[in-house]
Design a protein around this motif. Sequence first.
Motif, PDB file in Angstrom:
ATOM      1  N   SER A 187       0.817  -1.221   0.000  1.00 32.13           N
ATOM      2  CA  SER A 187       0.000   0.000   0.000  1.00 32.13           C
ATOM      3  C   SER A 187       0.851   1.271   0.000  1.00 32.13           C
ATOM      4  O   SER A 187       0.319   2.360  -0.176  1.00 32.13           O
ATOM      5  N   ASP A 188       2.156   1.153   0.194  1.00 30.38           N
ATOM      6  CA  ASP A 188       3.018   2.341   0.089  1.00 30.38           C
ATOM      7  C   ASP A 188       3.334   2.679  -1.364  1.00 30.38           C
ATOM      8  O   ASP A 188       3.851   3.745  -1.663  1.00 30.38           O
ATOM      9  N   GLY A 189       3.058   1.747  -2.255  1.00 31.21           N
ATOM     10  CA  GLY A 189       3.372   1.967  -3.663  1.00 31.21           C
ATOM     11  C   GLY A 189       4.789   1.529  -3.988  1.00 31.21           C
ATOM     12  O   GLY A 189       5.638   1.416  -3.110  1.00 31.21           O
ATOM     13  N   LEU A 190       5.021   1.272  -5.282  1.00 27.54           N
ATOM     14  CA  LEU A 190       6.343   0.854  -5.746  1.00 27.54           C
ATOM     15  C   LEU A 190       7.242   2.086  -5.829  1.00 27.54           C
ATOM     16  O   LEU A 190       6.916   3.041  -6.510  1.00 27.54           O
ATOM     17  N   PRO A 215       1.428   6.951  -0.225  1.00 27.81           N
ATOM     18  CA  PRO A 215       1.802   6.924  -1.646  1.00 27.81           C
ATOM     19  C   PRO A 215       1.721   8.297  -2.308  1.00 27.81           C
ATOM     20  O   PRO A 215       2.544   8.633  -3.169  1.00 27.81           O
ATOM     21  N   ASN A 216       0.741   9.114  -1.880  1.00 30.06           N
ATOM     22  CA  ASN A 216       0.602  10.448  -2.450  1.00 30.06           C
ATOM     23  C   ASN A 216       1.778  11.334  -2.052  1.00 30.06           C
ATOM     24  O   ASN A 216       2.322  12.083  -2.867  1.00 30.06           O
ATOM     25  N   ALA A 217       2.184  11.228  -0.778  1.00 33.51           N
ATOM     26  CA  ALA A 217       3.306  12.038  -0.302  1.00 33.51           C
ATOM     27  C   ALA A 217       4.586  11.650  -1.048  1.00 33.51           C
ATOM     28  O   ALA A 217       5.379  12.505  -1.434  1.00 33.51           O
ATOM     29  N   MET A 218       4.757  10.343  -1.272  1.00 29.55           N
ATOM     30  CA  MET A 218       5.949   9.858  -1.970  1.00 29.55           C
ATOM     31  C   MET A 218       6.011  10.410  -3.389  1.00 29.55           C
ATOM     32  O   MET A 218       7.065  10.834  -3.867  1.00 29.55           O
ATOM     33  N   LYS A 262      -6.270  21.188  -3.366  1.00 31.86           N
ATOM     34  CA  LYS A 262      -6.466  20.236  -4.468  1.00 31.86           C
ATOM     35  C   LYS A 262      -6.895  18.894  -3.903  1.00 31.86           C
ATOM     36  O   LYS A 262      -6.338  18.414  -2.913  1.00 31.86           O
ATOM     37  N   ASP A 263      -7.847  18.272  -4.584  1.00 29.27           N
ATOM     38  CA  ASP A 263      -8.393  16.992  -4.118  1.00 29.27           C
ATOM     39  C   ASP A 263      -7.720  15.830  -4.837  1.00 29.27           C
ATOM     40  O   ASP A 263      -7.697  15.783  -6.056  1.00 29.27           O
ATOM     41  N   VAL A 264      -7.200  14.864  -4.084  1.00 30.31           N
ATOM     42  CA  VAL A 264      -6.567  13.714  -4.714  1.00 30.31           C
ATOM     43  C   VAL A 264      -7.429  12.450  -4.585  1.00 30.31           C
ATOM     44  O   VAL A 264      -7.123  11.403  -5.148  1.00 30.31           O
ATOM     45  N   ALA A 265      -8.536  12.536  -3.838  1.00 33.01           N
ATOM     46  CA  ALA A 265      -9.587  11.515  -3.846  1.00 33.01           C
ATOM     47  C   ALA A 265      -9.205  10.109  -3.383  1.00 33.01           C
ATOM     48  O   ALA A 265      -9.980   9.196  -3.550  1.00 33.01           O
ATOM     49  N   GLY A 266      -8.035   9.917  -2.820  1.00 37.18           N
ATOM     50  CA  GLY A 266      -7.682   8.580  -2.340  1.00 37.18           C
ATOM     51  C   GLY A 266      -6.215   8.301  -2.554  1.00 37.18           C
ATOM     52  O   GLY A 266      -5.466   9.192  -2.932  1.00 37.18           O
ATOM     53  N   PRO A 267      -5.786   7.048  -2.305  1.00 39.72           N
ATOM     54  CA  PRO A 267      -4.358   6.752  -2.513  1.00 39.72           C
ATOM     55  C   PRO A 267      -4.037   6.650  -3.994  1.00 39.72           C
ATOM     56  O   PRO A 267      -3.958   5.572  -4.556  1.00 39.72           O
ATOM     57  N   GLN A 268      -3.883   7.775  -4.681  1.00 42.91           N
ATOM     58  CA  GLN A 268      -3.670   7.797  -6.131  1.00 42.91           C
ATOM     59  C   GLN A 268      -2.429   8.609  -6.481  1.00 42.91           C
ATOM     60  O   GLN A 268      -2.525   9.767  -6.880  1.00 42.91           O
TER      61      GLN A 268
END
Lengths: 331, 393
Positions: free
Chosen positions: A151-154, B103-106, B70-76
């Motif tokens: 869930s952290d992403g690749l 994941p968004n922060a990354m 800004k809306d990112v609506a989920g882990p996208q």
Amino acid sequence: MTVLDPAHTMTPQTYMQQLSRWRALEIAFWLATLLPFWLFPTYLSLASQIAITALFALSLDLILGYAGIVSLGHAAFFGLGAYSAGIFTKFVWGEPFSGLLVAALVAGVVGYASSFIISRFRHLTLIMITLGLGLLLHEAANSASWLTGGSDGLQGVSIQPVFGVFKFDLYGYTAYGYALGILFLCFLFTRHLINSPFGLALRGIRENFTRMPAIGADSRAHIRKVYTISAIIAGIAGGILAQTTETVALEVLSFERSADVLVMLVLGGAGRLYGGLIGAAVFLIARDQFSGINPQYWYFWIGVLLVVVVMLLPNGILGGLSKLTARWRRT
Amino acid sequence: MRSMLYASAAALALACVSTAQAQDTVKIGVILPYSGQFADGAKQMDAGIKLYMKLNGDTVAGKKIEIIRKDVAGPQPPVAKRLAQELVVRDNVDILAGFLLTPNAMAAADISAEAKKFMVIMNAATSIITTKSNYSVRTSFTLPQVSATLGSWAVKNGVKKAYTMVSDYGPGHDAETSFQGAIKASGGEVVGSVRMAVANPDFSAYVQRAKDLNPESIFVFIPGGSQPAAIGKAFAERGVDVSKTKIMGTGELTDDSALANMGDNALGVITAWTYDHNHKSALNEKFVAEYRKDNNGENPNFFVAGGYDGMHLIYEALKKTAGKTDGEALVNAAKGMKWESPRGPMMIDPETRDVVQTIYIRKVEKVGGKLVNVEFDKVENVKDPVKAAMKNN
């Protein structure tokens, strides 16, 4: 556009030729896709995501719009392509085109394997099977977090410049050029396929699955072929997303992505080459604009848009347009 | 043709820069999941940002603060990356902020690194995020910071054997690894562990398996929402006696809404966490009162505190740079910064740019007929253990 008109009798050869002739409007459409480079240079990353999503919608159109195979799990192939390209780029090397080949290969192999199940069923059963396949892959990617990042992403996907020259830049010039170029190539291939006897057979299968074998076309073999091709194109689309964003998250395999692409196709017009392309553009631009105006409640307006389009234009935006032009020609 | 493209892009960027400077505003682009499954958290964090600006004004060092949401609506992550990209190239923001999900922060950190923009992570709690951009700072916490602290605290306070139950996804694995690691490092023992399906409505089978081992303590990590109530019910039904078996967890297990759903099943549960609205300090009492006033009497939670402290960091950094907004200046101003927050003393580690703070050990008790997380112990100056370990290797 693609319906045989009994009033005009023509030989099958001239009919096929007429199908594959390029129209002025089509050429204008593809020239227009170049406009963002000059007119909206700050929207290029949105444009590249539209191109990727359009390619994904095109792949769904092949099976849903032309062969009548309903899928609620098409993100499985998109996600497979994204993870394959991402993992290949991370562990082997970062040359973009070889990464896309790997994405196409993996999605194609899985697509071919599952096509044996897909070709046996129709309608509601198909929805359940494709949905199940999608959920299965999503769960697999989640548990294999040592490989996919869970869930952290690749992370750690680092892509090399296209042709060794064009670096992926902050504005997204390269990303859009790359995505658009591949979309165009895949579109040319799909267009050729659809306007061939094979494409006609697909439409026959959509209209009547059981009658096709009676005229010598094996429905199941055709479905296996088109399903594999569709999986490959979806995989390529996923691969481009992984490469241009340099990350892959579980979301690429999610049910929402499968559902969204279906919505886009219906919005644009299923069973039309440009349906998915227009649908993806309209959906993503509307989403971007609505959510820019109100980050919290924009889904409401998307809902309104969908209801209006589906109620007023049952065959999607393109269906509505072609009806309009047909009426205009008659008067 | 390419050079022409670049030239026009550069000209455009320059034009944007000069207009922004002329207006003397500092633009902050906030990326949060305002819609979808995580909208509640985003709303709370946004309320924390708003509260800070209400209490401290919207002008700092002579510059007006402007927030672009800004809306990112989920882990996208693809969407998060695009939004960050657009905020930088089109809206010409000076600072990127928000980020509820890892994941968004990354993904956005890539843009922060490339465009050299200051980035403030106000929640996302995976350790490695801050290593992705040298211009990023975190004001929330890391999950290992909380669970490893709980592990070593438990062993020091007489719990030698533990069983762990975590949800089978990234954060769950992180919590499991760091809690078990801390238990073992402190001389304790892990007697068993189980990973549970993430979207799980019924925990009775897992709880039964744990109970059969009769462990001294059970560590639980599950996402918030409806799950704390479900697992509380399972513990009660299977007759796990809290006076004999200590139930421990991170703050999600007993946050306000979870307590409301768990009822008396929650009594005696021990958790480690960064912030609770019952924290006793003059600053926090004021913070809670002000927050309640603007939010229908609701209590602030850790999302609110993350947003509030993030804004504090931005304001103080701008004061230090006298309004200069380039990433280098802001991140240098933020490094080593210390302040008093509603959750207690805070600091930004100058080496890792991650938050250093007090972790509170709390127990659920009934105070005045209401279930409350009562702080009864604390561990001060806790750094993120994962990055500390990286440095030692």
